[in-house]
Design an enzyme around this catalytic site. Structure first.
Site, PDB file in Angstrom:
ATOM      1  CG  ASP A  69       6.707   0.358  -9.125  1.00 30.71           C
ATOM      2  OD1 ASP A  69       6.414   1.212 -10.088  1.00 30.71           O
ATOM      3  OD2 ASP A  69       6.345   0.457  -8.257  1.00 30.71           O
ATOM      4  CE  LYS A 119       0.344   7.006  -7.658  1.00 33.22           C
ATOM      5  NZ  LYS A 119       1.441   6.208  -7.284  1.00 33.22           N
ATOM      6  CE1 TYR A 171       3.478   5.084  -3.340  1.00 35.90           C
ATOM      7  CE2 TYR A 171       2.604   2.995  -2.884  1.00 35.90           C
ATOM      8  CZ  TYR A 171       2.409   4.471  -3.127  1.00 35.90           C
ATOM      9  OH  TYR A 171       1.110   4.761  -2.948  1.00 35.90           O
ATOM     10  NE  ARG A 227     -13.338 -13.679  -8.646  1.00 34.17           N
ATOM     11  CZ  ARG A 227     -13.252 -14.845  -8.673  1.00 34.17           C
ATOM     12  NH1 ARG A 227     -12.072 -15.443  -9.133  1.00 34.17           N
ATOM     13  NH2 ARG A 227     -14.260 -15.718  -8.623  1.00 34.17           N
TER      14      ARG A 227
HETATM   15  C1  LIG Z   1       1.796   5.008  -6.474  1.00 35.62           C
HETATM   16  C2  LIG Z   1       2.770   3.957  -6.362  1.00 35.62           C
HETATM   17  C3  LIG Z   1       2.468   2.771  -6.245  1.00 35.62           C
HETATM   18  C4  LIG Z   1       1.185   2.055  -5.830  1.00 35.62           C
HETATM   19  O1  LIG Z   1       0.001   2.273  -6.694  1.00 35.62           O
HETATM   20  P1  LIG Z   1      -1.362   2.638  -6.320  1.00 35.62           P
HETATM   21  O2  LIG Z   1      -2.004   2.572  -7.753  1.00 35.62           O
HETATM   22  O3  LIG Z   1      -1.732   3.805  -5.414  1.00 35.62           O
HETATM   23  O4  LIG Z   1      -1.795   1.210  -5.537  1.00 35.62           O
HETATM   24  C5  LIG Z   1       3.451   1.816  -6.441  1.00 35.62           C
HETATM   25  N1  LIG Z   1       4.677   2.344  -6.866  1.00 35.62           N
HETATM   26  C6  LIG Z   1       5.068   3.445  -6.998  1.00 35.62           C
HETATM   27  C7  LIG Z   1       6.326   3.943  -7.481  1.00 35.62           C
HETATM   28  C8  LIG Z   1       3.978   4.650  -6.983  1.00 35.62           C
HETATM   29  O5  LIG Z   1       4.061   5.785  -7.132  1.00 35.62           O
END
Ligand SMILES: *Cc1c(COP(=O)(O)O)cnc(C)c1O
Length: 395
Positions: free
Chosen positions: A184, A209, A112, A59
Site C-alpha cells: 500500500d 490522499k 492502516y 460498473r
Molecule cells: C486512507 C488510507 C486507506 C484507505 O483509503 P480510503 O480512500 O479512505 O478508503 C488505505 N491505506 C492507507 C495507508 C490510507 O492512508
C-alpha cells in the site's frame, strides 16, 4: 446539436449525439454515462471477446476511470491497474480477489486501521487466516510466515509513527517462498518509492490522499504485475460493485496534473517544519524520515533516497488537555484525520485512528495523548511554521 424537429415534446427523450466539429475540448471530457450503446450484435460480440475496444456498462469500466488508472500506472511503472471507489475497496479487491479459504495473509502490525480491521474481523469469517508482525523486523516477519501464507501486505511508512518497513528483506523472503507481496503505497507515493522496482507483485493506493490531493474524492487503485492476478482483482471489484464514479475520476485526474508540484512543495515544507518543531522546548520528539534522529534513518535513506515525504509526527507533554489547547490555538490548521490535502491537516491518533486501543496498547506503539501527526500541505511555508509555533506555544 439537434435539429428543431428533434426538440419537440414527443422526441424529447431521444438521446442526442453531441457533435464536436473540427475542434476538440482542451479539458478531459467527463463521461458520466452509466451505459454504452453498440451499433450491432456482431460489434457487441467483438467487444466482449476483446476484438474491439468499447465500453458497455460503467460498473465494468468507463473512460474517466481508465484514463486515471493509466496515469497512475505510468507513475508506478505498472500496467492494467484499476480504479476503485475508495482505497479500502482496492485493499479489499486485492485480498478477496486473490485469497481463498485456507490461505493465510501476513500484514505489517501498523497497517492502516481499516486494513487491519478487514484482516481480523472480516477475512477470518471467510476462512482466510490473518496475522501481523513488525514490518521493521525481517526476522519477526520470517518467523510469522506459515506454510499456507499466500500474501504479505505492507506499508512502507507506518501510520502514525512513521517507521520504515524493511521492504527489501521482506520482498526477498516473499520471493524465496513464492508469497505475493502487496504494498500500500499511499503515504510514500511513487514520487518517494516505487514498490514494483523493489520486488512488489501488487501496488495499492488510496487515491483519496496525495494523488488526488484536494480532499474532495474517495478513490482507490490497485495494480498487479501478473495478468491473471489483475483479472482476479478486476473481476472481484466489478462483481462486488467497487466501481468509481466518472466524476470522481475526472476530479482525481485533474488533481494529478499538479501532483509532482504539490508533493515537492509539501515535502520541502515538512522538512523545514520538522526541524523547527525539534528546536521548540515544548516538543518532546519529532519523527520525520529525513531527520538524523529517525529510528530507521539508514533504511529511510536507502529506500526513499532523500524523498522523505510530507508526513511528520511530533509529541508534546501535558496529556490531552495540553493537546487540546494546541488544536484550538490556530483554528486555520484543520484538525482532521486525513492526509494528502493541499492544506495542512493535523490529526490526533489517540482520539481518532487509535482510539479503539487501550492506553497501554497505544503506549506500546509510542502514541501518547500528546502525539500528533501532520500532513503538510502547500501553504506558504513561513506562514505555516508561524502557525505551528503559535500552536505549540499554547501547550
Ligand atoms: C486512507 C488510507 C486507506 C484507505 O483509503 P480510503 O480512500 O479512505 O478508503 C488505505 N491505506 C492507507 C495507508 C490510507 O492512508
Amino acid at each position: 446539436m439537434t435539429d428543431r424537429a428533434n426538440s419537440t415534446p414527443e422526441t424529447l427523450v431521444r438521446r442526442a449525439v453531441l457533435r464536436e466539429g473540427v475542434s476538440r475540448p482542451l479539458v478531459t471530457p467527463l463521461l458520466q454515462s452509466a451505459v454504452y450503446a453498440s451499433p450491432s450484435i456482431a460489434t457487441l460480440h467483438a467487444q466482449y471477446d476483446g476484438r474491439e475496444q468499447g465500453y458497455t456498462y460503467a460498473r465494468e469500466g468507463h473512460p474517466n476511470a481508465d484514463l486515471l488508472a493509466g496515469k497512475v500506472d505510468m507513475l508506478e511503472g505498472g500496467q492494467g491497474g484499476i480504479i476503485t471507489g475508495s482505497g479500502m475497496a482496492a485493499v479489499t479487491a486485492v485480498l478477496m480477489g486473490l485469497l481463498s479459504a485456507g490461505d493465510h495473509v501476513l500484514g505489517g502490525d501498523q497497517l492502516y486501521g481499516r486494513s487491519l480491521r478487514l484482516m481480523h474481523q472480516d477475512l477470518n469469517r471467510f476462512g482466510i487466516a490473518t496475522s501481523v508482525a513488525d514490518a521493521c523486523d525481517a526476522a519477526a516477519f520470517e518467523a510469522a510466515i506459515r506454510p499456507e501464507t499466500k500474501l504479505i501486505l505492507l506499508e512502507v511508512v507506518s501510520n502514525p509513527t512513521l517507521r520504515i518497513a524493511d521492504v527489501e528483506a521482506i520482498a526477498a523472503l516473499a520471493k524465496a517462498r513464492g508469497i505475493l507481496l502487496a504494498v500500500d503505497n499511499t503515504f510514500t507515493t511513487p514520487r518517494s518509492f516505487r514498490p514494483i522496482d523493489h520486488g512488489a507483485d501488487i501496488v495499492i493506493h488510496s487515491v483519496t490522499k496525495l494523488l488526488a490531493g484536494h480532499a474532495d474524492v474517495t478513490l482507490g487503485y490497485a495494480v498487479a504485475q501478473d495478468a491473471g492476478h489483475r483479472k482476479a482483482i478486476y473481476d472481484f471489484a466489478v462483481t462486488t460493485g467497487m466501481t468509481p464514479s466518472p466524476y470522481e475520476c475526472w476530479l482525481a485526474e485533474r488533481g494529478l496534473y499538479t501532483f509532482p508540484l504539490r508533493y515537492d512543495r509539501a515535502e520541502a515544507t515538512a522538512r523545514a517544519l520538522a526541524d523547527m518543531l525539534a528546536d521548540l522546548p515544548a516538543v518532546k520528539r519529532v519523527i520525520y524520515p529525513g531527520r538524523d534522529d529517525h529510528p530507521d534513518r539508514a533504511r529511510a535513506e536507502r529506500l526513499l533516497q532523500g524523498r522523505d515525504g510530507n508526513m511528520l509526527s511530533f509529541e508534546v507533554d501535558g496529556g490531552e488537555a495540553a493537546a487540546d489547547r494546541l488544536v484550538q490555538a490556530v483554528p486555520d490548521l484543520a484538525f482532521a484525520p486525513t492526509l494528502g490535502d493541499v492544506a495542512t491537516t493535523l490529526s490526533h491518533p489517540a482520539s481518532s485512528s487509535h482510539r479503539a486501543l487501550t492506553p497501554e496498547g497505544r503506549a506500546a506503539l509510542g502514541i501518547s495523548d500528546g502525539f500528533f501527526r501532520v500532513s503538510v500541505g502547500i501553504e506558504e511555508p513561513e506562514m505555516l511554521l508561524r502557525d505551528f509555533a503559535t500552536a505549540v506555544a499554547a501547550v
